[in-house]
Write an enzyme that holds these catalytic residues in place. Structure first.
Site, mmCIF file in Angstrom:
data_model
loop_
_atom_site.group_PDB
_atom_site.id
_atom_site.type_symbol
_atom_site.label_atom_id
_atom_site.label_comp_id
_atom_site.label_asym_id
_atom_site.label_seq_id
_atom_site.Cartn_x
_atom_site.Cartn_y
_atom_site.Cartn_z
ATOM 1 N N ASP A 1 0.875 -1.172 0.000
ATOM 2 C CA ASP A 1 0.000 0.000 0.000
ATOM 3 C C ASP A 1 0.916 1.226 0.000
ATOM 4 O O ASP A 1 2.133 1.103 -0.225
ATOM 5 C CB ASP A 1 -1.008 -0.033 1.161
ATOM 6 C CG ASP A 1 -0.369 0.192 2.524
ATOM 7 O OD1 ASP A 1 0.887 0.290 2.599
ATOM 8 O OD2 ASP A 1 -1.098 0.275 3.527
ATOM 9 N N CYS B 1 2.957 -3.282 3.975
ATOM 10 C CA CYS B 1 2.133 -2.136 4.385
ATOM 11 C C CYS B 1 2.867 -1.477 5.553
ATOM 12 O O CYS B 1 4.053 -1.732 5.754
ATOM 13 C CB CYS B 1 0.700 -2.555 4.726
ATOM 14 S SG CYS B 1 0.499 -3.678 6.124
ATOM 15 N N GLY B 2 2.218 -0.628 6.300
ATOM 16 C CA GLY B 2 2.926 0.068 7.370
ATOM 17 C C GLY B 2 3.501 -0.895 8.400
ATOM 18 O O GLY B 2 4.667 -0.796 8.796
ATOM 19 N N THR B 3 2.679 -1.825 8.824
ATOM 20 C CA THR B 3 3.099 -2.791 9.842
ATOM 21 C C THR B 3 3.270 -4.208 9.302
ATOM 22 O O THR B 3 3.817 -5.073 9.996
ATOM 23 C CB THR B 3 2.019 -2.882 10.933
ATOM 24 O OG1 THR B 3 0.782 -3.274 10.302
ATOM 25 C CG2 THR B 3 1.838 -1.560 11.661
ATOM 26 N N GLY B 4 2.732 -4.472 8.146
ATOM 27 C CA GLY B 4 2.682 -5.842 7.617
ATOM 28 C C GLY B 4 1.486 -6.614 8.142
ATOM 29 O O GLY B 4 1.179 -7.706 7.650
ATOM 30 N N GLY C 1 -1.961 -5.699 8.445
ATOM 31 C CA GLY C 1 -3.184 -5.697 7.642
ATOM 32 C C GLY C 1 -3.027 -6.593 6.425
ATOM 33 O O GLY C 1 -3.953 -7.337 6.057
ATOM 34 N N HIS D 1 8.922 -24.716 8.700
ATOM 35 C CA HIS D 1 7.915 -25.418 9.487
ATOM 36 C C HIS D 1 6.486 -25.187 9.005
ATOM 37 O O HIS D 1 5.636 -26.068 9.138
ATOM 38 C CB HIS D 1 7.998 -25.003 10.962
ATOM 39 C CG HIS D 1 9.164 -25.612 11.673
ATOM 40 N ND1 HIS D 1 9.238 -25.718 13.050
ATOM 41 C CD2 HIS D 1 10.322 -26.159 11.217
ATOM 42 C CE1 HIS D 1 10.372 -26.291 13.405
ATOM 43 N NE2 HIS D 1 11.054 -26.557 12.307
ATOM 44 N N ARG E 1 7.028 0.650 7.755
ATOM 45 C CA ARG E 1 7.344 1.749 8.680
ATOM 46 C C ARG E 1 8.296 1.338 9.793
ATOM 47 O O ARG E 1 8.690 2.182 10.603
ATOM 48 C CB ARG E 1 6.045 2.293 9.288
ATOM 49 C CG ARG E 1 5.222 3.091 8.290
ATOM 50 C CD ARG E 1 3.960 3.649 8.916
ATOM 51 N NE ARG E 1 3.263 4.526 7.970
ATOM 52 C CZ ARG E 1 1.949 4.650 7.906
ATOM 53 N NH1 ARG E 1 1.159 3.961 8.713
ATOM 54 N NH2 ARG E 1 1.401 5.450 7.028
ATOM 55 N N ARG F 1 7.256 -34.193 9.575
ATOM 56 C CA ARG F 1 6.204 -34.035 10.581
ATOM 57 C C ARG F 1 5.385 -32.763 10.363
ATOM 58 O O ARG F 1 4.245 -32.668 10.818
ATOM 59 C CB ARG F 1 6.785 -34.061 11.982
ATOM 60 C CG ARG F 1 7.636 -32.858 12.352
ATOM 61 C CD ARG F 1 8.316 -33.046 13.706
ATOM 62 N NE ARG F 1 8.931 -31.820 14.216
ATOM 63 C CZ ARG F 1 10.135 -31.383 13.805
ATOM 64 N NH1 ARG F 1 10.820 -32.022 12.880
ATOM 65 N NH2 ARG F 1 10.645 -30.269 14.340
ATOM 66 N N HIS F 2 5.963 -31.799 9.666
ATOM 67 C CA HIS F 2 5.250 -30.536 9.424
ATOM 68 C C HIS F 2 4.205 -30.659 8.325
ATOM 69 O O HIS F 2 3.288 -29.842 8.247
ATOM 70 C CB HIS F 2 6.249 -29.427 9.093
ATOM 71 C CG HIS F 2 7.289 -29.252 10.158
ATOM 72 N ND1 HIS F 2 6.981 -28.814 11.428
ATOM 73 C CD2 HIS F 2 8.619 -29.513 10.151
ATOM 74 C CE1 HIS F 2 8.088 -28.785 12.160
ATOM 75 N NE2 HIS F 2 9.088 -29.207 11.402
HETATM 76 C C1 RB5 Z 1 -1.920 2.665 6.644
HETATM 77 O O1 RB5 Z 1 -1.940 3.836 7.394
HETATM 78 C C2 RB5 Z 1 -1.717 1.450 7.567
HETATM 79 O O2 RB5 Z 1 -2.852 1.269 8.335
HETATM 80 C C3 RB5 Z 1 -1.412 0.212 6.744
HETATM 81 O O3 RB5 Z 1 -0.295 0.437 5.963
HETATM 82 C C4 RB5 Z 1 -1.097 -1.048 7.526
HETATM 83 O O4 RB5 Z 1 -0.111 -0.840 8.464
HETATM 84 C C5 RB5 Z 1 -2.248 -1.779 8.043
HETATM 85 O O5 RB5 Z 1 -2.111 -2.847 8.651
#
Ligand code: RB5
Length: 150
Positions: free
Chosen positions: A8, A65-68, A70, A98, A109, A132-133
């Site tokens: 994104d 994305c910002g955090t991965g 979403g 695994h 971010r 096993r996996h």
């Molecule tokens: C966008 O602001 C942020 O919400 C998106 O990149 C992501 O981190 C969502 O999980």
């Protein structure tokens, strides 16, 4: 290996860096977008990449994305996808070995470019251990198919 990559707006810069890194390797990289850091909704790009992996059009997917987080949640809604958010190369190795993870999600971010490159390289280079996996991954597929959910 055929890699499908997407992001994104918050993951755009790291997606571009990872793409350049991969284009310098022997891997076949297809960018599912976006083409700029204009604001977009991450589930749309998660769907593009996850569908390509589930359909066998790509071997592995990378989503940023910002955090991965979403991206991870959205990609995991596509049957056949096992998406993992990773911020450490060792977890990339374990997720492949695994869990037979087939989509990697990164935090644009919070993860710097050299670390992201190491994570992606490890994810791509590590084979599934099987053994096993295998049964456990098959049980994940069963859950996807509604087995045991009655
Ligand atoms: C966008 O602001 C942020 O919400 C998106 O990149 C992501 O981190 C969502 O999980």
């Amino acid at each position: 290996m055929r890699i499908r990559i997407g992001s994104d707006h918050a993951g755009f810069a790291l997606k571009e860096a990872v793409k350049l890194h991969l284009l310098a390797t022997e891997h076949d990289v297809v960018d599912a977008g976006p083409a700029s850091d204009d604001s977009v909704d991450y589930p749309q790009y998660a769907l593009k990449v996850a569908r390509a992996v589930a359909a066998g059009e790509a071997d592995l997917g990378v989503l940023v994305c910002g955090t991965g987080l979403g991206m991870e949640i959205a990609a995991n809604k596509v049957p056949g996808v096992r998406a993992v958010q990773v911020s450490d190369p060792e977890f990339a190795r374990m997720a492949r070995a695994h869990n037979d993870a087939n989509v990697l999600t990164l935090a644009g971010r919070y993860t710097d470019e050299p670390t992201a490159a190491r994570i992606v390289d490890t994810f791509i280079a590590t084979p599934f251990d099987g053994g096993r996996h295998e049964l456990r991954v098959a049980q994940i597929r069963d859950i996807e198919n509604g087995v045991g959910l009655d």
